[in-house]
Design an enzyme around this catalytic site. Structure first.
Site, PDB file in Angstrom:
ATOM      1  N   GLU A  16       0.863  -1.181   0.000  1.00 30.48           N
ATOM      2  CA  GLU A  16       0.000   0.000   0.000  1.00 30.48           C
ATOM      3  C   GLU A  16       0.901   1.232   0.000  1.00 30.48           C
ATOM      4  OE1 GLU A  16      -2.690  -0.287   3.423  1.00 30.48           O
ATOM      5  OE2 GLU A  16      -2.045  -2.375   3.512  1.00 30.48           O
ATOM      6  N   ARG A  60      -6.688  -1.579  -5.158  1.00 33.86           N
ATOM      7  CA  ARG A  60      -7.582  -0.585  -4.559  1.00 33.86           C
ATOM      8  C   ARG A  60      -6.964   0.796  -4.715  1.00 33.86           C
ATOM      9  NH1 ARG A  60      -8.786   0.001   1.867  1.00 33.86           N
ATOM     10  NH2 ARG A  60     -10.505   1.509   1.774  1.00 33.86           N
ATOM     11  N   ASP A  64      -6.839   9.088   0.680  1.00 31.70           N
ATOM     12  CA  ASP A  64      -6.662   8.847   2.107  1.00 31.70           C
ATOM     13  C   ASP A  64      -6.719  10.157   2.892  1.00 31.70           C
ATOM     14  OD1 ASP A  64      -6.324   7.348   4.356  1.00 31.70           O
ATOM     15  OD2 ASP A  64      -4.242   6.795   3.988  1.00 31.70           O
ATOM     16  N   THR A  73      -1.750  -2.575  -4.098  1.00 28.99           N
ATOM     17  CA  THR A  73      -1.652  -3.594  -5.139  1.00 28.99           C
ATOM     18  C   THR A  73      -2.669  -4.698  -4.888  1.00 28.99           C
ATOM     19  OG1 THR A  73      -0.073  -5.021  -3.972  1.00 28.99           O
ATOM     20  CG2 THR A  73       0.841  -3.210  -5.286  1.00 28.99           C
TER      21      THR A  73
END
Length: 477
Positions: A16, A60, A64, A73
């Site tokens: 991520e 995804r 944020d 990923t």
């Protein structure tokens, strides 16, 4: 070590990455970060009515907290596959950035969007690169805390991103002189193992969300690492971690390297480019990052002699490349001459750029131009970021030689060997047929006309007849 134990040589993993974002014109801010972040995601929101989506490649993408675009990923099961899908996220974000610039131009606003794959901004705020590794329930968190953390704390020596630490962002004893450090993330970590992610920022997050069968697996969430621009640095970061996890699962013990004070030690190591800063161990002995990494690398070479080869997963040949690079980097640092790795490791590449400017102009690390270089190194926009420009010109090493088309394809195509394939295929069919669906890491759901959902708890499975039936039901409408 025993290869007969439950060792995951094929391991589900993912990365991520949070990105910094700015929009400038003639060196000045053209659009506020919050506004340009919303502009970046406008095509997503317009199409999906949300800034939090799963993508066609099974990953995804979302906006944020703090206006940071984040890409996760899809589930990957080999080192090279993960590196490809990590780079694929940049392809997606660059497409959105191009659209954002065109939208600004339509509003008669001149501006260039910059997307930084780094871990700290000019105000000292930190954002993360989180690694996720699936491990079995048999391995105890206590063992990971004692024996995996020494590796994670010291690996910044071999895969740090490099950083000019500024007075307001340094953990110091009153010395406010800027200094070049190994890691961007080290000054922002406060615990070894914890369930928190933002308040205390541990090295390993223990919040139990396996995104799989919770009786069989746990998801090891590592939040201490720097984002990597260099493919070789990323390969060493991930590949060495995979090998250490395999060795721990095989019964290898690294308890002699348990560190007495992890949060202090990670900072001390970051400020010492030689790898020789004192590292007090729980045993009372004094070691250093270089010695600890050498011990892990030596054990990794021994493990490769008995490591089983799987049909899927990371081949032994690729793991040998990792160990060869690992030893090469440590030998260069040990010798005090890093010229042999000046195209391989992010902190070395960036430092050489900064050193050349200092030698040419006599600047110290407070100079604004050097601080600009520190950030521009991480800009992923083609033709704008320093590292990507070096890469385009063949000035830095590639791990994925000849994989550019695979990276582009991976932005819209899921891995074919993991659960992500079903998620990506389901989303593609749904979008092509205007079906109302939703997904998450473990579920596929048809919302209308008759709600129906399934749970996919095996992340290693790329096929499931229930998923096939759901896709068929969409096509048969």
């Amino acid at each position: 070590m025993s290869a007969d134990k439950a060792v995951f040589t094929r391991r589900i993993m993912g990365i991520e990455t949070e990105f910094g974002i700015t929009c400038t014109h003639d060196g000045a801010q053209a659009v506020a970060p919050d506004d340009i972040a919303r502009q970046l995601f406008r095509p997503i929101v317009d199409r999906f009515r949300s800034s939090n989506i799963y993508t066609l490649n099974g990953g995804r993408l979302y906006l944020d907290v703090g206006s940071h675009p984040e890409y996760a990923t899809p589930e990957c099961d080999s080192l090279n596959q993960l590196l490809i899908y990590d780079r694929a996220g940049e392809v997606t974000l660059n497409r959105l950035a191009d659209q954002a610039e065109h939208a600004l131009a339509d509003q008669h606003i001149e501006g260039t969007v910059h997307l930084m794959k780094n871990n700290t901004d000019s105000l000292g705020n930190s954002y993360g690169c989180h690694e996720n590794y699936l491990v079995g329930r048999a391995i105890l968190l206590k063992k990971l805390g004692q024996e995996f953390i020494p590796f994670l704390i010291t690996r910044q020596l071999i895969c740090g991103a490099g950083h000019i630490a500024r007075p307001h962002s340094r953990f110091s004893d009153g010395d406010t002189t800027p200094v070049y450090q190994l890691s961007q993330r080290a000054d922002h970590v406060w615990e070894g193992v914890s369930s928190a992610t933002t308040r205390s920022r541990p090295i390993i997050n223990t919040r139990d969300e396996p995104h799989a069968d919770s009786e069989m697996y746990r998801r090891l969430h590592v939040i201490v690492g720097d984002s990597s621009m260099s493919e070789t640095t990323a390969a060493l970061k991930i590949g060495s971690a995979l090998l250490v996890l395999e060795m721990l699962e095989a019964g290898c013990s690294f308890d002699e390297w348990e560190i007495a004070n992890p949060s202090k030690t990670i900072r001390d190591i970051s400020r010492d480019l030689t790898g020789r800063a004192e590292v007090p161990l729980r045993s009372g002995r004094i070691s250093c990052a270089l010695e600890i990494q050498q011990a892990f690398a030596e054990k990794a070479q021994q493990w490769l002699d008995e490591r089983p080869e799987e049909q899927h997963g990371t081949p032994n040949a690729d793991m040998q490349r990792v160990v060869d690079l690992w030893k090469k980097v440590l030998a260069a640092i040990d010798s005090g001459d890093t010229s042999s790795i000046e195209a391989d490791i992010d902190w070395v590449i960036k430092k050489n750029i900064i050193d050349r400017y200092q030698d040419k102009f006599g600047w110290d690390l407070t100079h604004p131009k050097l601080q600009q270089i520190d950030y521009a190194y991480h800009d992923i926009r083609p033709g704008k970021g320093i590292f990507r420009t070096l890469e385009e010109r063949g000035r830095v090493s590639r791990w994925l030689d000849g994989a550019d088309s695979s990276i582009t394809d991976a932005a819209d195509t899921p891995p074919q060997t993991t659960r992500a394939k079903m998620r990506g295929d389901f989303l593609r069919v749904a979008q092509e047929n205007d079906a109302d669906v939703s997904v998450d890491w473990t579920r596929l759901k048809i919302n209308r006309p008759e709600p129906h959902d399934i749970a996919l708890l095996d992340p290693f499975a790329a096929h499931d007849s229930r998923a096939d039936d759901m896709i068929s039901s969409i096509l048969d409408r």
